[in-house]
Write a protein that holds these residues in place. Structure first.
Motif, PDB file in Angstrom:
ATOM      1  N   GLU A   1      77.163  50.009  48.946  1.00 13.70           N
ATOM      2  CA  GLU A   1      78.262  50.878  49.401  1.00 13.70           C
ATOM      3  C   GLU A   1      79.085  50.196  50.494  1.00 13.70           C
TER       4      GLU A   1
ATOM      5  N   VAL B   1      78.231  47.873  52.526  1.00 12.55           N
ATOM      6  CA  VAL B   1      77.479  47.392  53.685  1.00 12.55           C
ATOM      7  C   VAL B   1      76.491  46.320  53.227  1.00 12.55           C
ATOM      8  N   GLN B   2      76.498  45.190  53.899  1.00 17.44           N
ATOM      9  CA  GLN B   2      75.598  44.106  53.536  1.00 17.44           C
ATOM     10  C   GLN B   2      74.205  44.348  54.125  1.00 17.44           C
ATOM     11  N   LYS B   3      73.206  44.240  53.289  1.00 15.40           N
ATOM     12  CA  LYS B   3      71.814  44.418  53.686  1.00 15.40           C
ATOM     13  C   LYS B   3      71.071  43.096  53.500  1.00 15.40           C
TER      14      LYS B   3
ATOM     15  N   THR C   1      74.884  43.890  48.819  1.00 15.58           N
ATOM     16  CA  THR C   1      75.875  44.811  49.373  1.00 15.58           C
ATOM     17  C   THR C   1      75.672  46.191  48.761  1.00 15.58           C
TER      18      THR C   1
END
Length: 333
Positions: free
Chosen positions: A101, A103-105, A99
């Protein structure tokens, strides 16, 4: 026959535990690395990877305007070659999620290969090809790194060859690595504090001296680093008044470091002048501290009633796995 079978079982258990990193804390390896994208290769002089159990943590990577944060690859497959004492990471795929900021990557690994060899330098080699999030192209990260050993003990400090002080529980980190036909050392001088000195309460910052070479006349690995353009943060506070609090160059006077080995221990003598300070400061690390890692466990330091795991850490009777007792390895159920 039973004794032979038991010995074989124990040997296999020890090597398997080593291959899987069972029972030890994260180990640090540092060395040169590259980041490759189609048509582009970015070399990095120094990078650090972490190896713990079956997990490998890669450092932060930068490619153009992209920053790929540090991430951990879990449950890496591995095998152990007992004849060469080499852990091999066979070609394998992986997938991790991080994660950034909020947002999951997704990190999709197309390939991971490497080795960890128990040679004179504890050499760690790794190549990872992966996609990060929605990036349109894969990246390949490669590194050849060498184990960083931590030594912990008190530090004796003299100022102007007159005033003597001691800082407790400081840690020196030392990396030994090959360069051509030579063996070199990098030493991370730790940050530490001294109270009640003639200059007041001092905070002395950390820095790294690289490329120490064997000097037979001095009896150890030595470097005069006055020309290395190193800086050190130095703070002096006396009676609530801060007299010095800045980064100071170490280019004047004596600025040199000597590392000598005494069995499994080291002795580090560091002479330095921060900025234009009129006093020479000499710190001496006694070299009798505890060393991290199974290879640095000294049987002469152990008593029969004390047990240790593969990291050289004290264990209790409830611990399960490979233990070291009286300088010998046992498998404790």
């Amino acid at each position: 026959m039973k004794k032979i079978f038991a010995l074989l079982f124990l040997t296999t258990a020890v090597l398997t535990a080593t291959a899987q990193g069972a029972g030890h804390a994260a180990m640090k390896f540092s060395g040169k690395s590259t980041i490759e994208a189609p048509g582009v290769t970015i070399p990095l002089e120094t990078d650090t990877v972490m190896y713990s159990g079956s997990d490998i943590t890669l450092p932060e990577m930068r490619y153009n305007n992209f920053v790929i944060p540090s991430f951990t690859i879990h449950n890496v497959e591995m095998s152990m070659d007992m004849s060469t004492m080499t852990v091999t990471f066979p070609d394998q795929q992986f997938m991790e999620k991080i994660t950034v900021e909020g947002v999951q990557k997704t990190i999709t690994g197309a390939s991971l290969t490497g080795t960890y060899t128990h040679d004179a330098f504890n050499t760690f080699r790794l190549t990872v090809k992966f996609m990060y999030g929605a990036m349109p192209m894969p990246l390949t990260y490669s590194i050849t790194a060498y184990y960083i050993k931590d030594y912990k003990d008190k530090l004796d400090v003299s100022i102007g060859d007159i005033y003597n002080y001691t800082a407790a529980n400081v840690t020196y980190s030392v990396r030994t690595y090959p360069e051509g036909d030579n063996t070199l050392l990098d030493v991370q001088v730790p940050s530490y504090e001294l109270s009640g000195t003639l200059l007041g309460n001092l905070t002395i910052g950390s820095y790294i001296v690289k490329g120490l070479k064997m000097d037979t006349e001095k009896g150890g690995y030595y470097r005069d680093y006055a020309a290395d353009e190193l800086t050190m943060h130095f703070k002096a506070e006396k009676d609530g008044v801060v007299g010095m609090d800045d980064d100071y160059a170490m280019t004047q006077g004596d600025n040199n470091i000597l590392v000598t080995y005494e069995g499994k221990n080291i002795k580090v003598t560091n002479a330095f002048h921060p900025g234009k300070m009129p006093f020479q400061i000499v710190s001496t690390f006694p070299g009798v501290g505890e060393v991290a890692g199974i290879q640095q466990v000294n049987s002469s330091q152990m008593t029969v009633d004390k047990c240790y795991n593969l990291a050289g850490q004290r264990t209790t009777g409830s611990y399960k796995g490979i233990i070291i007792k009286g300088g010998k390895k046992y498998y404790q159920r």
